[in-house]
Write an enzyme that holds these catalytic residues in place. Sequence first.
Site, PDB file in Angstrom:
ATOM      1  N   HIS A  94      50.227 -64.542  25.384  1.00  0.00           N
ATOM      2  CA  HIS A  94      51.042 -64.971  26.512  1.00  0.00           C
ATOM      3  C   HIS A  94      50.563 -64.210  27.741  1.00  0.00           C
ATOM      4  O   HIS A  94      49.574 -63.456  27.682  1.00  0.00           O
ATOM      5  CB  HIS A  94      52.533 -64.732  26.227  1.00  0.00           C
ATOM      6  N   GLU A  95      51.252 -64.408  28.838  1.00  0.00           N
ATOM      7  CA  GLU A  95      50.792 -63.829  30.095  1.00  0.00           C
ATOM      8  C   GLU A  95      50.725 -62.304  30.043  1.00  0.00           C
ATOM      9  O   GLU A  95      49.896 -61.681  30.718  1.00  0.00           O
ATOM     10  CB  GLU A  95      51.693 -64.282  31.239  1.00  0.00           C
TER      11      GLU A  95
ATOM     12  N   HIS B 182      49.741 -60.441  27.405  1.00  0.00           N
ATOM     13  CA  HIS B 182      48.431 -60.134  26.818  1.00  0.00           C
ATOM     14  C   HIS B 182      47.308 -60.392  27.831  1.00  0.00           C
ATOM     15  O   HIS B 182      46.375 -59.589  27.970  1.00  0.00           O
ATOM     16  CB  HIS B 182      48.167 -61.027  25.602  1.00  0.00           C
TER      17      HIS B 182
ATOM     18  N   GLN C 284      53.262 -52.880   9.768  1.00  0.00           N
ATOM     19  CA  GLN C 284      54.279 -52.535  10.760  1.00  0.00           C
ATOM     20  C   GLN C 284      55.491 -53.456  10.690  1.00  0.00           C
ATOM     21  O   GLN C 284      56.400 -53.359  11.519  1.00  0.00           O
ATOM     22  CB  GLN C 284      53.697 -52.526  12.169  1.00  0.00           C
TER      23      GLN C 284
ATOM     24  N   GLY D  95      51.012 -52.610  26.812  1.00  0.00           N
ATOM     25  CA  GLY D  95      52.009 -53.042  27.774  1.00  0.00           C
ATOM     26  C   GLY D  95      53.221 -52.128  27.810  1.00  0.00           C
ATOM     27  O   GLY D  95      53.648 -51.596  26.781  1.00  0.00           O
TER      28      GLY D  95
ATOM     29  N   LYS E 251      56.199 -53.047  28.130  1.00  0.00           N
ATOM     30  CA  LYS E 251      57.338 -53.611  27.405  1.00  0.00           C
ATOM     31  C   LYS E 251      57.588 -52.837  26.113  1.00  0.00           C
ATOM     32  O   LYS E 251      58.728 -52.627  25.719  1.00  0.00           O
ATOM     33  CB  LYS E 251      57.123 -55.091  27.100  1.00  0.00           C
ATOM     34  N   ASP E 252      56.516 -52.421  25.451  1.00  0.00           N
ATOM     35  CA  ASP E 252      56.628 -51.584  24.259  1.00  0.00           C
ATOM     36  C   ASP E 252      56.508 -50.122  24.681  1.00  0.00           C
ATOM     37  O   ASP E 252      55.560 -49.421  24.325  1.00  0.00           O
ATOM     38  CB  ASP E 252      55.540 -51.959  23.247  1.00  0.00           C
TER      39      ASP E 252
ATOM     40  N   SER F 239      57.040 -62.250  25.397  1.00  0.00           N
ATOM     41  CA  SER F 239      56.920 -61.744  24.031  1.00  0.00           C
ATOM     42  C   SER F 239      56.486 -62.895  23.147  1.00  0.00           C
ATOM     43  O   SER F 239      56.920 -64.044  23.352  1.00  0.00           O
ATOM     44  CB  SER F 239      58.264 -61.188  23.536  1.00  0.00           C
TER      45      SER F 239
END
Length: 280
Positions: free
Chosen positions: A31-32, A34, A58, A144, A146-147, A182
């Site tokens: 997605h954007e 990545h 994981q 990223g 986000k994580d 995500s």
Amino acid sequence: MKTVRTVAELRAALADAPRPVGLVPTMGWFHEGHLSLMRVARAECATVVVSLFVNPTQFGPAEDFHAYPRDEARDAALAEAEGADLLFAPPVEEVYPPSFATTVSVGGVSEPLEGEARPGHFDGVTTIVTKLFNMVGPEVAYFGQKDAQQALVIDKLVRDLDMPVRIAVCPIVREPGGLAFSSRNVYLTPDERKRALALSRALRAAERTVELGELDAARVLAAARGELDAAGIEPEYLELRSATDLTPAQRVNGSTLLAVAARVGRARLIDNTILGGTGA
């Protein structure tokens, strides 16, 4: 762009590759978010490697490993369009042969938040990241924001084990309504997607509260919680933590991480923002 599936092929392809080498580790279904990492890597590095591997170690036993979205042909076309030089897409047996018996574990920053909600998750992350760094030998690896906790865990991994890799953490990329991109967003129905917007609204409410001068953790969290309550979302966690070591924060003081995780329908979503300063 060349696609390789074994470590031997990967190392042969990189033997004479121009340096520096940038690695973008992914589990695919691009997605954007990545693609933004690939663009930064392309701008900074002479050679760009994108790894595509849905890492089984994981995922917990009841998690979505088998349902996780996959489409290698789609992802390969997107990576090539962003200028990647190599796509490393190994089968599971190449990464984890039958004799595999090693786990890399990072303490401290891996234990709260996602570490508590998903026991063993970060051991899987740090083991695969260590393997990818050894396989690729990059000068820079791109992750990223986000994580956010994952980025802190990997940064500690690299520092503790003296790995010669710079960890570049790039900003969160959001859909027009504010939902963080995500791969799991694909699970959301149209109505669930609307409800999921409450996560980013909660973060914005906390940001506005801090901008108005309120630094007490309970009041900042209450502002965020109000948005989640209005959408009927019960978070797995909604916490203020130090943005550098994830110790609990009683007040917004310098760079403070507000992190949230919640389930909306089938999708487990995470998001965060840095309050009172800039991220590490």
